[in-house]
Design a protein around this motif. Structure first.
Motif, PDB file in Angstrom:
ATOM      1  N   VAL A  77       0.911  -1.351  -0.119  1.00 48.40           N
ATOM      2  CA  VAL A  77       0.042   0.200   0.006  1.00 48.40           C
ATOM      3  C   VAL A  77       1.015   1.273  -0.065  1.00 48.40           C
ATOM      4  CG1 VAL A  77      -1.578   1.211   1.351  1.00 48.40           C
ATOM      5  CG2 VAL A  77      -1.950  -1.038   1.084  1.00 48.40           C
ATOM      6  N   ASN A  78       0.414   2.364  -0.782  1.00 49.80           N
ATOM      7  CA  ASN A  78       1.367   3.532  -0.845  1.00 49.80           C
ATOM      8  C   ASN A  78       0.091   4.563  -1.066  1.00 49.80           C
ATOM      9  OD1 ASN A  78       3.216   5.502  -0.937  1.00 49.80           O
ATOM     10  ND2 ASN A  78       4.190   4.836  -2.895  1.00 49.80           N
ATOM     11  N   VAL A  79      -0.250   5.170   0.053  1.00 48.40           N
ATOM     12  CA  VAL A  79      -1.350   6.044  -0.257  1.00 48.40           C
ATOM     13  C   VAL A  79      -0.710   7.401   0.458  1.00 48.40           C
ATOM     14  CG1 VAL A  79      -3.791   6.762   0.572  1.00 48.40           C
ATOM     15  CG2 VAL A  79      -3.103   4.264   0.001  1.00 48.40           C
ATOM     16  N   SER A  80      -0.865   8.387  -0.458  1.00 55.79           N
ATOM     17  CA  SER A  80      -0.558   9.920   0.149  1.00 55.79           C
ATOM     18  C   SER A  80      -1.251  10.995  -0.710  1.00 55.79           C
ATOM     19  CB  SER A  80       1.120  10.010  -0.024  1.00 55.79           C
ATOM     20  OG  SER A  80       1.191  11.314   0.217  1.00 55.79           O
ATOM     21  N   GLY A  81      -1.257  11.960   0.073  1.00 56.35           N
ATOM     22  CA  GLY A  81      -1.944  13.260  -0.618  1.00 56.35           C
ATOM     23  C   GLY A  81      -0.961  13.698  -1.651  1.00 56.35           C
ATOM     24  N   SER A  82       0.053  13.134  -1.791  1.00 55.53           N
ATOM     25  CA  SER A  82       1.068  13.707  -2.797  1.00 55.53           C
ATOM     26  C   SER A  82       0.855  12.651  -4.174  1.00 55.53           C
ATOM     27  CB  SER A  82       2.487  13.638  -2.494  1.00 55.53           C
ATOM     28  OG  SER A  82       2.562  14.048  -1.237  1.00 55.53           O
ATOM     29  N   ASN A  83       0.159  11.637  -4.042  1.00 60.23           N
ATOM     30  CA  ASN A  83      -0.005  10.597  -5.148  1.00 60.23           C
ATOM     31  C   ASN A  83      -1.027  10.634  -6.043  1.00 60.23           C
ATOM     32  OD1 ASN A  83       2.150   9.601  -3.686  1.00 60.23           O
ATOM     33  ND2 ASN A  83       1.292   7.869  -3.144  1.00 60.23           N
ATOM     34  N   ALA A  84      -1.943  11.621  -6.040  1.00 63.56           N
ATOM     35  CA  ALA A  84      -2.959  11.764  -7.094  1.00 63.56           C
ATOM     36  C   ALA A  84      -2.354  11.961  -8.087  1.00 63.56           C
ATOM     37  CB  ALA A  84      -3.962  12.721  -6.731  1.00 63.56           C
ATOM     38  N   LYS A  85      -2.984  11.276  -9.414  1.00 62.16           N
ATOM     39  CA  LYS A  85      -2.303  11.513 -10.865  1.00 62.16           C
ATOM     40  C   LYS A  85      -3.480  12.107 -11.908  1.00 62.16           C
ATOM     41  CE  LYS A  85       1.537   8.824  -9.851  1.00 62.16           C
ATOM     42  NZ  LYS A  85       1.151   9.039  -8.391  1.00 62.16           N
ATOM     43  N   PRO A  86      -2.876  12.750 -12.930  1.00 61.22           N
ATOM     44  CA  PRO A  86      -3.954  13.225 -13.599  1.00 61.22           C
ATOM     45  C   PRO A  86      -4.689  12.045 -14.561  1.00 61.22           C
ATOM     46  CG  PRO A  86      -1.808  14.355 -14.136  1.00 61.22           C
ATOM     47  CD  PRO A  86      -1.722  13.096 -13.203  1.00 61.22           C
ATOM     48  N   GLY A  87      -5.946  12.193 -14.662  1.00 63.37           N
ATOM     49  CA  GLY A  87      -6.612  10.952 -14.937  1.00 63.37           C
ATOM     50  C   GLY A  87      -7.520  10.127 -14.036  1.00 63.37           C
ATOM     51  N   ASP A  88      -7.174  10.386 -12.706  1.00 66.45           N
ATOM     52  CA  ASP A  88      -7.706   9.676 -11.523  1.00 66.45           C
ATOM     53  C   ASP A  88      -9.008   9.991 -11.619  1.00 66.45           C
ATOM     54  OD1 ASP A  88      -5.297   8.380 -10.771  1.00 66.45           O
ATOM     55  OD2 ASP A  88      -4.981   9.535  -8.936  1.00 66.45           O
ATOM     56  N   ALA A 113     -10.439  -1.052   4.413  1.00 65.87           N
ATOM     57  CA  ALA A 113      -9.854  -2.235   4.117  1.00 65.87           C
ATOM     58  C   ALA A 113     -10.595  -3.031   2.963  1.00 65.87           C
ATOM     59  CB  ALA A 113     -10.015  -3.079   5.433  1.00 65.87           C
ATOM     60  N   GLU A 114     -12.001  -2.916   2.842  1.00 65.57           N
ATOM     61  CA  GLU A 114     -12.696  -3.399   1.620  1.00 65.57           C
ATOM     62  C   GLU A 114     -12.036  -2.789   0.331  1.00 65.57           C
ATOM     63  OE1 GLU A 114     -14.987  -6.027   1.591  1.00 65.57           O
ATOM     64  OE2 GLU A 114     -14.484  -5.967   3.781  1.00 65.57           O
ATOM     65  N   MET A 115     -12.052  -1.488   0.415  1.00 67.83           N
ATOM     66  CA  MET A 115     -11.399  -0.505  -0.615  1.00 67.83           C
ATOM     67  C   MET A 115     -10.340  -1.121  -1.347  1.00 67.83           C
ATOM     68  SD  MET A 115     -12.931   3.205   0.248  1.00 67.83           S
ATOM     69  CE  MET A 115     -12.098   4.004  -0.970  1.00 67.83           C
ATOM     70  N   LEU A 116      -9.327  -1.312  -0.096  1.00 68.28           N
ATOM     71  CA  LEU A 116      -7.973  -1.670  -0.689  1.00 68.28           C
ATOM     72  C   LEU A 116      -7.720  -3.226  -1.255  1.00 68.28           C
ATOM     73  CD1 LEU A 116      -6.107   0.058   2.237  1.00 68.28           C
ATOM     74  CD2 LEU A 116      -5.840   0.695  -0.353  1.00 68.28           C
ATOM     75  N   LYS A 117      -8.848  -3.942  -0.582  1.00 63.74           N
ATOM     76  CA  LYS A 117      -8.896  -5.371  -1.162  1.00 63.74           C
ATOM     77  C   LYS A 117      -9.089  -5.375  -2.703  1.00 63.74           C
ATOM     78  CE  LYS A 117     -10.845  -7.577   2.550  1.00 63.74           C
ATOM     79  NZ  LYS A 117     -11.966  -8.224   2.816  1.00 63.74           N
ATOM     80  N   VAL A 118     -10.034  -4.395  -3.079  1.00 68.19           N
ATOM     81  CA  VAL A 118     -10.459  -4.518  -4.593  1.00 68.19           C
ATOM     82  C   VAL A 118      -9.356  -3.805  -5.386  1.00 68.19           C
ATOM     83  CG1 VAL A 118     -12.053  -2.742  -4.267  1.00 68.19           C
ATOM     84  CG2 VAL A 118     -12.479  -4.418  -6.203  1.00 68.19           C
ATOM     85  N   CYS A 119      -8.816  -2.529  -4.668  1.00 68.23           N
ATOM     86  CA  CYS A 119      -8.059  -1.600  -5.521  1.00 68.23           C
ATOM     87  C   CYS A 119      -6.831  -1.380  -4.681  1.00 68.23           C
ATOM     88  CB  CYS A 119      -9.025  -0.440  -5.906  1.00 68.23           C
ATOM     89  SG  CYS A 119      -8.332   0.717  -6.811  1.00 68.23           S
ATOM     90  N   PRO A 120      -5.943  -2.244  -4.602  1.00 68.02           N
ATOM     91  CA  PRO A 120      -4.731  -1.884  -3.816  1.00 68.02           C
ATOM     92  C   PRO A 120      -3.939  -0.573  -4.316  1.00 68.02           C
ATOM     93  CG  PRO A 120      -4.421  -3.976  -4.845  1.00 68.02           C
ATOM     94  CD  PRO A 120      -5.699  -3.361  -5.175  1.00 68.02           C
ATOM     95  N   ASP A 121      -4.112  -0.117  -5.730  1.00 69.40           N
ATOM     96  CA  ASP A 121      -3.458   0.903  -6.163  1.00 69.40           C
ATOM     97  C   ASP A 121      -4.297   2.286  -5.906  1.00 69.40           C
ATOM     98  OD1 ASP A 121      -4.963  -0.057  -7.889  1.00 69.40           O
ATOM     99  OD2 ASP A 121      -4.094   0.205  -9.608  1.00 69.40           O
ATOM    100  N   ILE A 122      -4.961   2.274  -4.992  1.00 66.18           N
ATOM    101  CA  ILE A 122      -5.470   3.654  -4.625  1.00 66.18           C
ATOM    102  C   ILE A 122      -4.459   4.719  -4.666  1.00 66.18           C
ATOM    103  CG2 ILE A 122      -6.783   4.931  -2.901  1.00 66.18           C
ATOM    104  CD1 ILE A 122      -8.508   2.478  -2.208  1.00 66.18           C
ATOM    105  N   HIS A 123      -4.568   5.559  -5.071  1.00 59.01           N
ATOM    106  CA  HIS A 123      -3.142   6.696  -5.047  1.00 59.01           C
ATOM    107  C   HIS A 123      -3.433   7.381  -3.763  1.00 59.01           C
ATOM    108  CE1 HIS A 123      -2.970   6.205  -9.720  1.00 59.01           C
ATOM    109  NE2 HIS A 123      -2.182   5.524  -9.055  1.00 59.01           N
ATOM    110  N   CYS A 124      -4.809   7.836  -3.220  1.00 59.46           N
ATOM    111  CA  CYS A 124      -4.538   9.049  -2.283  1.00 59.46           C
ATOM    112  C   CYS A 124      -6.168   8.823  -1.783  1.00 59.46           C
ATOM    113  CB  CYS A 124      -4.577  10.186  -3.053  1.00 59.46           C
ATOM    114  SG  CYS A 124      -4.983  11.722  -2.187  1.00 59.46           S
ATOM    115  N   MET A 125      -6.131   9.210  -0.253  1.00 58.41           N
ATOM    116  CA  MET A 125      -7.523   9.082   0.371  1.00 58.41           C
ATOM    117  C   MET A 125      -7.137  10.064   1.488  1.00 58.41           C
ATOM    118  SD  MET A 125      -8.637   4.977   1.145  1.00 58.41           S
ATOM    119  CE  MET A 125      -6.822   4.607   1.888  1.00 58.41           C
ATOM    120  N   ARG A 126      -8.415  10.931   1.771  1.00 58.45           N
ATOM    121  CA  ARG A 126      -8.312  11.872   2.642  1.00 58.45           C
ATOM    122  C   ARG A 126      -9.824  12.009   3.189  1.00 58.45           C
ATOM    123  NH1 ARG A 126      -3.898  16.612   2.543  1.00 58.45           N
ATOM    124  NH2 ARG A 126      -2.700  14.747   2.722  1.00 58.45           N
ATOM    125  N   ASP A 127      -9.766  12.348   4.689  1.00 54.71           N
ATOM    126  CA  ASP A 127     -11.285  12.649   5.122  1.00 54.71           C
ATOM    127  C   ASP A 127     -11.553  14.134   5.054  1.00 54.71           C
ATOM    128  OD1 ASP A 127      -9.161  12.517   7.089  1.00 54.71           O
ATOM    129  OD2 ASP A 127     -10.581  12.041   8.653  1.00 54.71           O
TER     130      ASP A 127
END
Lengths: 334, 334
Positions: free
Chosen positions: B152-163, B203-217
Motif C-alpha cells: 500500500v502506498n497512499v499519500s496526498g501527494s500521489n494523485a495522478k492526472p486521469g484519476d 480495508a474493503e476498498m484496498l482489497k479490490v483496489c490496492p493501487d488507490i493513490h490517495c485518500m483523505r477525510d
C-alpha cells in the motif's frame, strides 16, 4: 501575517495552512512534516513504547523552560522510563484565540531545540483554536513512540525486595519554581525548573546495568506519590532515608517557609530507579558523570515486609508512613 | 466518590488514581492499561502510521455522537487515510473543574464502544484538570498507531492526472448537526453527525483496489478544502461535478437557508479517494455494499491542466474556481 492567533487559524482552511507552514513545518523541518499527510509513515521493528501527556502548566514560560520544552521532556521521559529509546513525537496545540503568534513561535523553537537535544523528531501534529476565555493561552499534547532493546524489561511492577532505590538528583525544583512564578513570590535563591530530557542518562544507565527493574519520573505528586505507585504495583515495601534525599537549599528554604514537603513537589528532570543493590554503586558512578545525574543518590531500598507501604526514616531516627499525595498542593504544574 | 471533577483529580495523587481506575482502566479494560506504566509496550514490524488530533467540539454530546466517539473516529480515520490498519490509540483528557463525572463516564463508554467497532485498543492515557473558566468542559486528544501493508502506498501527494475522484457519501451532516445544536435551531429534517470509523470501509476498498493513490477525510474546511490540499500536494488540477456530490435534503435545505455551501462543511465519516479511473466502478460497487459507503459516488477527476486548481462544474453548466476555505464558518466543529 496576523500577530495574534485568530479563530480562523483553527478552521482547517487557508489561515490554518499558513500557520502550520510558518510556525510548525518550517521550524520543525523534517521529511515527515514536509509531506503534509494525515499521518507520518515510520519504520519500526520489535517492541515499541507508546505514551501520551497533555500539558496545561501556567505560566507557559518559566525559569528553566516553557510549556513546549516541558511537553517534549515529559514524553521523552515517559518513554525512557519504560526503557525505550524515544524516536518520534506527535505535537497537538489547543490555542486560546488572541495568543501572540510570536509566543507560539518561541514555544515551537523551544520544542525543536529540546527535540534536537533528545534526538527525537516531531513527525505529526494538529492545531485547534478555541474562543477567548475557553482555554488558558495554550495547552499542548505530545504522544511519543520509542524502541525497546530486546534485553530491557523495565516496569513499575518489577521492583524486587532488596532492590536499591536511586534518585537521580535534587527534588522540588520544578514545582517550587512554578509556585514562585505564579504567586509572584521573590526569594534570594535562584530557582529554576529542572525540566530536562532524561533519555541520554537512561541510555548510560542501561549500558552499565541492563537489569534495572523499574524506573519512573516523579512528576505530579512528587517522589512520595511515585514511590507509592511502585510499592503498590510491585507489591514491595519501600524504606526511604530522608537524610539521603537531595534538596537544593533555596527549594528546602521555600518549602519550610510554606509548610510544604519536597517529597510531594513535582520534578520534570528526575528519575527513580530500582535495581539489584550490588549494582547500585556502579550505576551511581555512571550517573555522577552525566549532567542530569550528577547529584544522584541512593535514597532507600525495597523490602519484602510491609508490601505496598512506603516508610520514611526521618533525620531524627523515627519512622513514619509516606502516603500518596491527597488533595492538590499546586494545580497545573505540568 | 465525588460526582464532579475536582482540581485534585488532576493532582497525580490519590484522587487521580481513583478516577483513572474507576473511569478509564475499568471501562477501557485491556492488558496495557492494567499495567499502569508510563508507556504501553507494543509489538510492531514494518511501516507504521502515526497521527494525532485534539478535539474541542462544542457541545460535547450531539445527535450521532459525542466528543469521545469523534476523537476515536478522527484518529482511526487519519490512520486509515494513510492506508494503515489502525491498532493502538492513546487518550488524553483536559477537563474543566466541575464536569459531571457521569458525563465523563458516558464519554469513556462511547470511546470504548467506538474503539471496539474499529478494532483498536486504547493503550495509554493522561488526565489533566484545569480551573473553572480555563477550559470548556472537556478537550480530548487521541494519537494513534497503525500498520501499513507492504503493497500500500497512499499519500496526498500521489494523485495522478486521469484519476477518478470518489466521495464515500453525503456531505455536511456533521457540520450542520453541530450548528443546529449550538444555535438552538429546530428544523423538521432529522440531522445527525456522520461520525464513523472508516477503517472497515478502507480495508474493503484496498482489497479490490490496492493501487488507490490517495485518500483523505474531508473534515474541517470540508470537501473543497481537502481537494485543494490534494491538488496542491499532488500538483494536479481537479474538476468536481456539483450535481454528482451527494447531499441529504435536510442538510441541503439548511445550507440554502443559511447561505452556506455544503462543500465547505465538515464531515466526520466520509472520505475522498483518487484512483485509476478504470478501477472506479469496481471500487464503487464494493463501497455501496458497506454501511459507510452506500451513497458513494464519482464526483470528479484529476487533470494535468490547471495544476493545483480545483474547478467546480455547476448544475448550470458553468465553471468556477473552488478555493480553500478562508475565514471560519463554524468554529470548534471537531
Amino acid at each position: 501575517m496576523e500577530d495574534k492567533v485568530l479563530m480562523a487559524h483553527g478552521s482547517g482552511g487557508k489561515l490554518s495552512h499558513e500557520l502550520v507552514k510558518r510556525c510548525f513545518v518550517s521550524k520543525l523541518n523534517n521529511e515527515w512534516l514536509a509531506r503534509m499527510d494525515d499521518s507520518a509513515v515510520l519504520e519500526a521493528e520489535g517492541r515499541l513504547a507508546f505514551t501520551t501527556d497533555s500539558y496545561v502548566v501556567t505560566p507557559i514560560f518559566f525559569p528553566g523552560g516553557d510549556i513546549g520544552k516541558l511537553a517534549v521532556c515529559g514524553t521523552v521521559n515517559d518513554l525512557s522510563m519504560s526503557g525505550a529509546i524515544p524516536q518520534y513525537i506527535s505535537l497537538a496545540f489547543i490555542i486560546e484565540e488572541g495568543l501572540d503568534i510570536c509566543e507560539l513561535e518561541r514555544i515551537v523553537e523551544s520544542i525543536q531545540s529540546t527535540a534536537q537535544e533528545a534526538g527525537v523528531s516531531i513527525v505529526t501534529g494538529d492545531t485547534k483554536v478555541v474562543q477567548r476565555g475557553k482555554a488558558d493561552k495554550l495547552f499542548v499534547n505530545t504522544a511519543g513512540i520509542g524502541r525497546i532493546a530486546p534485553d530491557v524489561n523495565v516496569s513499575g511492577s518489577n521492583a524486587k525486595p532488596g532492590d536499591a532505590v536511586i534518585l537521580s538528583g535534587t527534588i522540588g525544583d520544578h514545582g517550587m519554581t512554578i509556585m514562585t512564578q505564579r504567586e509572584g513570590l521573590r526569594f534570594s535563591g535562584d530557582l529554576a525548573s529542572d525540566c530536562a530530557p532524561l533519555n541520554g542518562l537512561v541510555a548510560e544507565m542501561l549500558k552499565v546495568c541492563p537489569d534495572i527493574h523499574c524506573m519512573r519520573d516523579p512528576t505530579r505528586g512528587g517522589v512520595a506519590t511515585t514511590l507509592n505507585e511502585i510499592a503498590s504495583q510491585s507489591r514491595v515495601g519501600i524504606i526511604v532515608e530522608d537524610a539521603a534525599v537531595p534538596v537544593r537549599p533555596p527549594v528546602a528554604a521555600m518549602c519550610e517557609l510554606l509548610g510544604l514537603d519536597p517529597l510531594y513537589i513535582a520534578n520534570e528532570g528526575k528519575l527513580l530507579a530500582f535495581m539489584p543493590s550490588d549494582r547500585a554503586d556502579a550505576l551511581l558512578e555512571v550517573m555522577h558523570h552525566h549532567k542530569y545525574g550528577k547529584d544522584a543518590a541512593i535514597i532507600g531500598r525495597a523490602t519484602a515486609e510491609h508490601a505496598t507501604r512506603v516508610t520514611l526514616r526521618t533525620r531524627l531516627g523515627t519512622s513514619r508512613i509516606l502516603a500518596m499525595l491527597s488533595g492538590d498542593i499546586l494545580p497545573r504544574i505540568c
